[in-house]
Design a protein around this motif. Sequence first.
Motif, short mmCIF file in Angstrom:
data_model
loop_
_atom_site.label_atom_id
_atom_site.label_comp_id
_atom_site.label_asym_id
_atom_site.label_seq_id
_atom_site.Cartn_x
_atom_site.Cartn_y
_atom_site.Cartn_z
N THR A 1 0.83 -1.21 0.00
CA THR A 1 0.00 0.00 0.00
C THR A 1 0.86 1.26 0.00
OG1 THR A 1 -1.79 -1.13 1.15
CG2 THR A 1 -1.79 1.27 1.23
N VAL A 2 1.88 1.28 0.85
CA VAL A 2 2.77 2.44 0.90
C VAL A 2 3.48 2.63 -0.44
CG1 VAL A 2 4.80 3.44 2.01
CG2 VAL A 2 3.09 2.25 3.39
N ASP A 3 3.96 1.54 -1.02
CA ASP A 3 4.65 1.63 -2.31
C ASP A 3 3.70 2.11 -3.40
OD1 ASP A 3 7.10 0.82 -1.31
OD2 ASP A 3 6.76 -1.30 -1.75
N ALA A 4 2.45 1.63 -3.38
CA ALA A 4 1.49 2.03 -4.40
C ALA A 4 1.18 3.53 -4.32
CB ALA A 4 0.20 1.23 -4.25
N LEU A 5 1.28 4.10 -3.13
CA LEU A 5 1.05 5.54 -2.96
C LEU A 5 2.29 6.36 -3.30
CD1 LEU A 5 -1.04 5.74 0.33
CD2 LEU A 5 -1.72 6.61 -1.90
N GLY A 6 3.40 5.69 -3.59
CA GLY A 6 4.63 6.40 -3.89
C GLY A 6 5.45 6.75 -2.67
N GLY A 7 5.20 6.05 -1.54
CA GLY A 7 5.96 6.29 -0.32
C GLY A 7 5.32 7.35 0.56
N VAL A 8 5.91 7.54 1.74
CA VAL A 8 5.43 8.56 2.68
C VAL A 8 6.61 9.38 3.18
CG1 VAL A 8 3.43 7.25 3.48
CG2 VAL A 8 5.62 6.96 4.63
N GLU A 9 6.30 10.54 3.71
CA GLU A 9 7.33 11.43 4.24
C GLU A 9 7.21 11.48 5.75
OE1 GLU A 9 7.33 15.91 3.70
OE2 GLU A 9 8.82 15.32 2.19
N ILE A 10 8.29 11.12 6.43
CA ILE A 10 8.32 11.10 7.90
C ILE A 10 9.36 12.10 8.39
CG2 ILE A 10 8.90 9.71 9.94
CD1 ILE A 10 6.26 8.93 8.78
N CYS A 11 8.99 12.87 9.42
CA CYS A 11 9.92 13.83 10.02
C CYS A 11 10.28 13.38 11.44
CB CYS A 11 9.30 15.21 10.09
SG CYS A 11 8.89 15.91 8.48
#
Length: 527
Positions: A190-200
């Motif tokens: 799911t994360v890969d399908a969304l193009g990844g996420v940004e974490i700070c």
Amino acid sequence: MPTPPRITRRPVPSRRPGTPRRPRWGMRVATTLSVLVLGAGGIGHAVMTSLDTGIGRVDPFKDMKNRPSAGHGLNLLLVGTDGRDKITEEERQKYRLGGEPCHCTDTIMLVHLSADGERASVVSVPRDSYAELPEHTDAATGKRHEPHPVKLNAAYAEGGPHLTVSTVERMTGVKISHYLEVDFTSFMKTVDALGGVEICTPRALKDRYTGLDLTPGTHSMNGGQALQYVRSRHIDGAADLGRMQRQQRFLAALIDRATSSGVLLNPVRFKEVSSTMLASVRADAGFGTEQLLALNEAMRGFSPSSSEFTSVPLAGDSVSVKGVGSTVKWDPVKSRELFRALREDRPLTAPHAPADAKPGRAPDPQSEPGPGPGRESGSGHKPPEHGEPAEPDGSAKPVEPAESPKPVDVKPQDIRVQVYNGTRTDGLGKRVDDALHATGFNTTRAPLNADGPDLRRTVVMYDPRWDLSAKSLAAALPGSELRAVKQQGATLKVMAGADFTAVTPVRAQEAPKGRFGAMTGDQVVCP
């Protein structure tokens, strides 16, 4: 099958000139919340129907009796299991996913959607929560069990979704409307399908068990890296509680990604992402096309500030239970208040602070009414005590403001400390223990005498896995020496030396929180 609470349709409010457009969004809890992302794109009924067929079905409500009253709004129990059957060998090695799964719930969250569709409240439930299972038959072995205590995540291993739902309902008094379940594979894809996420992260995060290794700053993560982030529990003394906070941050980041990328507004991309996600999702039979469309309507106009996150309030330290291990118990008063708020469909956070109060910044203590640490109520003066010099008018001299607490990475309450007297000075160990405890550190309250020669300098001994906790403790003991000791464990040791004079107050910088320690989604995403 229980009838879910009705979500009433409401008109989308018109946007005032100059007001930023509120993005549509869906929800996906770290390793747990999956299907809700489907409900935010305004996609046609035919597409939703085709997606419905990809969901694995379970029956968690079969023959359930004596259930709580429904209350208002919609309650979803979202669980993430440690299933890893479809993960490749390369992924196992790269993201350290080896070992046998326990076939238990790795993550448990209770999500409440308000009846007016304006708010989503996400409550993280510690998987090590102390629970008592009723008499039941083991779903895997067919063995009949008498009532016995367990950690909450064992309910899934012994009785699957059915026992998990019934146990959570009995502990919370909240009636579950729907059940959703995902595993490691679904999470990563799911994360890969969304193009990844940004974490700070404002500080370095390292866990040698999961392989997580982040420097301070902003990081773009793929599915495997995000899984490392939400699984890590050996970063500091916060352990599983710290992990739940990271899972909440991840969920807020994923919501932000899903809304800002336009995936939910593009039918082709939407179907790609949702089909990938649903391939490993299981849900109750009552959660289908009609519910997806109802969520779609209810969640239009949502923004990250519409979501709020908290964890079940706990009662002090962990408790060791024979035959079960180390568990955590809920605060009986605060947890009841929390779940009552969900049943009554009330928000967990207060209205947002003024625009000049930036998220992540603690309130200015000078602006808080009433007495506080280091301050007296009233005029700021106190009556003169015996032998204390007074002002010409007979009043006492103004009280000097107390030293502001030094900011640290880890809350003192999350740091376990054993104090040793490293000198021949009687009572030094107790003085240090008392002072650290008064500052908020979780000391053992039983100082010991150290072996060996007298120490001139105070030493903080720590396991390298808890280096941030050690630095936070050392900040409270100015001039102390940090000394790494491999395999020491989570408890830090303070060897009090002759140089000890006093403890410096410290505090962890946190965003303002509501009554239940809740925070809104816009307070935890990257700025």
